[in-house]
Write a protein that holds these residues in place. Structure first.
Motif, short mmCIF file in Angstrom:
data_model
loop_
_atom_site.label_atom_id
_atom_site.label_comp_id
_atom_site.label_asym_id
_atom_site.label_seq_id
_atom_site.Cartn_x
_atom_site.Cartn_y
_atom_site.Cartn_z
N LEU A 1 -24.70 10.65 47.26
CA LEU A 1 -25.20 12.01 47.09
C LEU A 1 -25.19 12.72 48.44
CD1 LEU A 1 -26.45 14.13 45.20
CD2 LEU A 1 -28.70 13.18 45.77
N GLU A 2 -24.38 13.75 48.54
CA GLU A 2 -24.30 14.54 49.76
C GLU A 2 -24.23 16.01 49.39
OE1 GLU A 2 -21.01 13.31 52.09
OE2 GLU A 2 -21.86 11.35 52.59
N GLU A 3 -25.14 16.79 49.91
CA GLU A 3 -25.17 18.24 49.72
C GLU A 3 -25.04 18.61 48.23
OE1 GLU A 3 -22.17 19.93 52.15
OE2 GLU A 3 -23.16 19.41 54.04
N ASN A 4 -25.91 17.99 47.44
CA ASN A 4 -26.00 18.28 45.99
C ASN A 4 -24.76 17.86 45.21
OD1 ASN A 4 -28.58 19.32 46.25
ND2 ASN A 4 -27.86 21.43 46.51
N ALA A 5 -23.91 17.03 45.79
CA ALA A 5 -22.73 16.51 45.09
C ALA A 5 -22.85 15.00 44.97
CB ALA A 5 -21.45 16.89 45.81
N LEU A 6 -22.91 14.50 43.75
CA LEU A 6 -22.96 13.07 43.49
C LEU A 6 -21.55 12.59 43.18
CD1 LEU A 6 -24.20 10.32 42.83
CD2 LEU A 6 -24.82 11.22 40.57
N THR A 7 -20.98 11.79 44.07
CA THR A 7 -19.62 11.29 43.89
C THR A 7 -19.67 9.81 43.51
OG1 THR A 7 -18.77 12.85 45.54
CG2 THR A 7 -17.38 10.97 44.97
N ILE A 8 -19.07 9.49 42.37
CA ILE A 8 -19.01 8.11 41.90
C ILE A 8 -17.54 7.68 41.93
CG2 ILE A 8 -19.55 6.51 40.03
CD1 ILE A 8 -21.61 8.47 39.01
N PRO A 9 -17.17 6.79 42.84
CA PRO A 9 -15.77 6.39 42.97
C PRO A 9 -15.23 5.78 41.67
CG PRO A 9 -17.01 5.71 44.90
CD PRO A 9 -18.01 6.17 43.88
N SER A 10 -14.01 6.17 41.34
CA SER A 10 -13.33 5.62 40.17
C SER A 10 -12.85 4.20 40.46
CB SER A 10 -12.15 6.50 39.79
OG SER A 10 -11.49 6.02 38.64
N GLY A 11 -12.68 3.41 39.42
CA GLY A 11 -12.13 2.07 39.55
C GLY A 11 -13.15 0.99 39.77
N GLN A 12 -14.45 1.30 39.70
CA GLN A 12 -15.46 0.27 39.93
C GLN A 12 -15.49 -0.72 38.77
OE1 GLN A 12 -19.27 1.51 41.79
NE2 GLN A 12 -18.51 3.61 41.57
N TYR A 13 -15.59 -1.98 39.12
CA TYR A 13 -15.61 -3.06 38.14
C TYR A 13 -17.00 -3.18 37.54
CZ TYR A 13 -15.25 -7.84 36.28
OH TYR A 13 -15.27 -8.96 35.47
N LEU A 14 -17.09 -3.13 36.21
CA LEU A 14 -18.37 -3.20 35.52
C LEU A 14 -18.73 -4.61 35.09
CD1 LEU A 14 -18.02 -0.06 33.22
CD2 LEU A 14 -19.23 -0.22 35.39
N GLY A 15 -17.74 -5.46 34.96
CA GLY A 15 -17.97 -6.81 34.47
C GLY A 15 -16.99 -7.13 33.36
N ALA A 16 -17.16 -8.29 32.77
CA ALA A 16 -16.27 -8.74 31.70
C ALA A 16 -17.06 -8.83 30.40
CB ALA A 16 -15.66 -10.09 32.04
N TYR A 17 -16.50 -8.23 29.36
CA TYR A 17 -17.10 -8.30 28.02
C TYR A 17 -16.48 -9.49 27.29
CZ TYR A 17 -18.50 -6.98 23.31
OH TYR A 17 -19.03 -6.97 22.05
#
Length: 668
Positions: A272-288
């Protein structure tokens, strides 16, 4: 009748869809069940090879070997009904080192725990002898074999060579060779094959938030494509979605949990920087894990351009006036870090913290009442928002059901303990997250089986309720009409060959022809009659005992299937759930689409499907329209899908044990 309900729209099929904004195209996920293991074992062209003497000793990693986790990248191909297709890669693979010996686990798609052994040759190469045994199943023995990557017509096997860079920790498959999974130690007739492969030391890590900071509950509100809507831009292709998220604010680091409905415990990390929340793409969530197979899941962001959608980090901007985060990005939970084939998808998403104090909840949406093989069932969605669109706390949300028998009287539905075997007392008000694990399931949508004289109802309705500060506010009732000129609900007939009793049903095997169909076979189910004609090919149509599942299949090699429904009940869909479908099969009317299930759609009281070649059917479900009133729906609605721990589809539990319902384990 006992019932279990699919809570997650993830049947195997296990449907993923590919984002082609604003909606998606349905695609079957590539899994072991979609691959044709019994298909012609070719790589890219048919290759004949004489049988050889088979070694059947599995490679074992010696005690004391250094076993390390590696991440694969490359191309793995498997043979499906449509030909060779890319297969999702394993999340991680194991590599072991013992002196000059190197072991790799995970090269065999159908035997992922099997190892092969190679030796470093002192020049930076690791050589794995071709023809190493990896396991045996109902199809026979299997081996890992090397084949030429430069000459697709070659029938010669060759050793498998990896180039090893110790400093970077990578093993790269040599460009001259492909890795084949075959049924013979010196054959290049492949079930699956690695076209390219690089193994990089280190596993894919999931995000772990700090445990000393308490999470805040927020609500994601937006839209998601309706299942099966296809490639359209019509707003009706979407349905509203609202779901709780947990957010941890740790300085500039932000952690968000809940984007994946399959891995609700998974976190992603943003800044979170200057009211912008950036969530990087490609993050591994786990295995279903689904029937023993792990499917990786990744958080993927998409940004729509003039003609296409591109992978991009998801940026939420804080609207300080309304205290909500808004984004122009699409959000996907995908099987690959740069893919828009999704398990979950959210468009026009906003993040909002629930308001404090009393509020009037928005009315329920997507209310449906139908009948499946277990009884009458309603599904509906409760928005986690008030009438002004502000987020509400799901723990304070509840609902009631109502019906009208035509006299205008709004009658409260009561779930009676003597009808609901999992309830200890009568209930008429239900918390948003209430489930009895049998008749009533929470989620989006909520699923609720109904008892009583449902056929006498003329209207059915659902009302939301919200309680805060000892005040309860109610929404308007969302009503649906249960009769009219157009059919409201459909009636279905299921021809479930897998459920046929092997003790009483004649079947054929390689040793018997008891199940061969030599004259017209007539089967009646509900309002539909199915006639199976004899095959005109050399191989007879027959009931066949499939070794892998020990279930009966209807196997067809020619002839036809003729469906006839009662007068006034035209058929609208026919689903062919299959182990194999011949794309040359045709119908005399309507539209016949290949796949699993293969599907006929149209409107006819008689349909003839001509069989062009090898077709293996587990189950056929026919859906017919009802002239008026409440009819019945197909027994293949997702609510009827139950599997045992062996991954076999069953119609209902036959004994106490553990069953898979929508990917979740349920003990009965």
């Amino acid at each position: 009748m006992k019932k279990l309900f699919t809570l997650i729209v993830l049947s195997l099929s296990f449907m993923m869809v590919t984002a082609q904004r604003p909606a998606g195209i349905a695609k079957p996920m590539r899994t072991a069940s979609t691959l044709q293991k019994a298909a012609p074992r070719t790589m890219k062209a048919m290759r004949l090879q004489a049988p050889t003497v088979k070694a059947t000793t599995l490679v074992e990693v010696p005690d004391g070997a250094q076993v390390e986790t590696y991440t694969p990248s490359g191309t793995l191909l498997g043979y499906a009904s449509s030909g060779w297709v890319e297969v999702n890669l394993p999340v991680t693979m194991q590599v072991a080192f013992s002196g000059q010996d190197v072991y790799i686990q995970g090269l065999a798609y159908f035997f992922p725990k099997a190892w092969i052994k190679g030796t470093m040759d002192g020049t930076g190469r690791v050589v794995f002898p071709s023809g190493q045994f990896v396991g045996t199943d109902s199809q026979g023995d299997e081996y890992i074999v090397g084949g030429s990557a430069t000459d697709e017509t070659s029938t010669e096997t060759m050793d498998i060579v990896f180039n090893y860079e110790a400093e970077s920790g990578t093993l790269t498959l040599d460009e001259s060779v492909v890795i084949l999974e075959t049924g013979e130690a010196e054959s290049v007739l492949a079930f699956t094959y690695w076209e390219t492969l690089t193994l990089t030391k280190g596993g894919v890590e999931v995000v772990t938030p700090p445990d000393e900071i308490e999470a805040e509950q927020w609500i994601l509100m937006g839209m998601t494509p309706k299942e099966g809507e296809g490639e359209t831009s019509n707003e009706e292709s979407y349905r509203n979605v609202s779901m709780p998220l947990n957010i941890i604010f740790a300085g500039q680091d932000i952690y968000v949990q809940g984007f994946s409905s399959y891995l609700p415990e998974a976190w992603v990390k943003g800044t979170l920087e200057e009211n912008a929340l950036t969530i990087p793409s490609g993050q591994y969530l786990g295995a279903y894990n689904y029937f023993g197979t792990d499917y990786p899941m990744f958080f993927v962001g998409g940004l729509e351009g003039d003609e296409d959608i591109t992978v991009d980090d998801v940026v939420f901007y804080l609207n300080t006036e309304d205290n909500i985060f808004e984004t122009e990005h699409d959000i996907f939970v995908s099987g690959e870090p740069e893919s828009f084939e999704y398990f979950d998808a959210y468009m026009f998403a906003v993040l909002q913290k629930p308001i404090e104090g009393p509020a009037t909840p928005a009315a329920p949406e997507e209310v449906i009442l139908e009948k499946d093989q277990y009884g009458y069932v309603t599904t509906f969605c409760l928005p986690m928002a008030d009438t002004n669109g502000y987020a509400l706390k799901p723990a304070q949300l509840s609902y009631q059901l109502y019906y009208d028998m035509g006299d205008g009287q709004e009658t409260l539905y009561v779930a009676k303990a003597d009808e609901y075997e999992k309830l200890d007392a009568d209930m008429s008000t239900f918390a948003y997250d209430f489930t009895d694990g049998w008749d009533i399931y929470s989620g989006s949508p909520i699923t609720f089986y109904l008892y009583g004289d449902v056929t006498s109802w003329k209207r059915f309705g659902v009302k939301s309720m919200y309680t805060a500060n000892d005040e309860t506010h109610e929404s308007e009732i969302t009503w649906i009409e249960l009769e009219g000129e157009e059919p409201i609900i459909l009636e279905g007939s299921g021809f479930d060959f897998n459920a046929y009793d092997t003790q009483t049903t004649p079947y054929s095997t390689s040793n018997t022809h008891d199940g061969d169909i030599t004259t017209d076979l007539v089967i009646e189910e509900g309002p539909v009659t199915l006639t199976v004609s004899p095959s005109e090919a050399n191989t007879p149509n027959r009931f066949w005992l499939f070794n892998t599942t020990q279930k009966i299949q209807l196997r067809l090699y020619g002839g036809s299937l003729t469906f006839e429904s009662e007068e006034g009940r035209p058929m609208t869909t026919i689903e062919f759930h299959n182990g194999k479908w011949n794309e040359g099969n045709t119908a005399d009317s309507g539209t016949l689409t290949a796949g699993n299930p293969a599907t006929w759609t149209g409107n006819a009281e008689k349909v003839v499907v001509s069989i062009a070649g090898n077709t293996q059917l587990d189950k056929i479900v026919v859906t017919t329209a009802t002239p008026d009133g409440i009819g019945e729906v197909s027994t293949t609605s997702l609510s009827g899908r139950i599997y045992n721990l062996q991954g076999m589809r069953i119609s209902q539990p036959t004994q106490h044990g553990v069953y898979i319902i929508g990917g979740r384990k349920v003990v009965k």
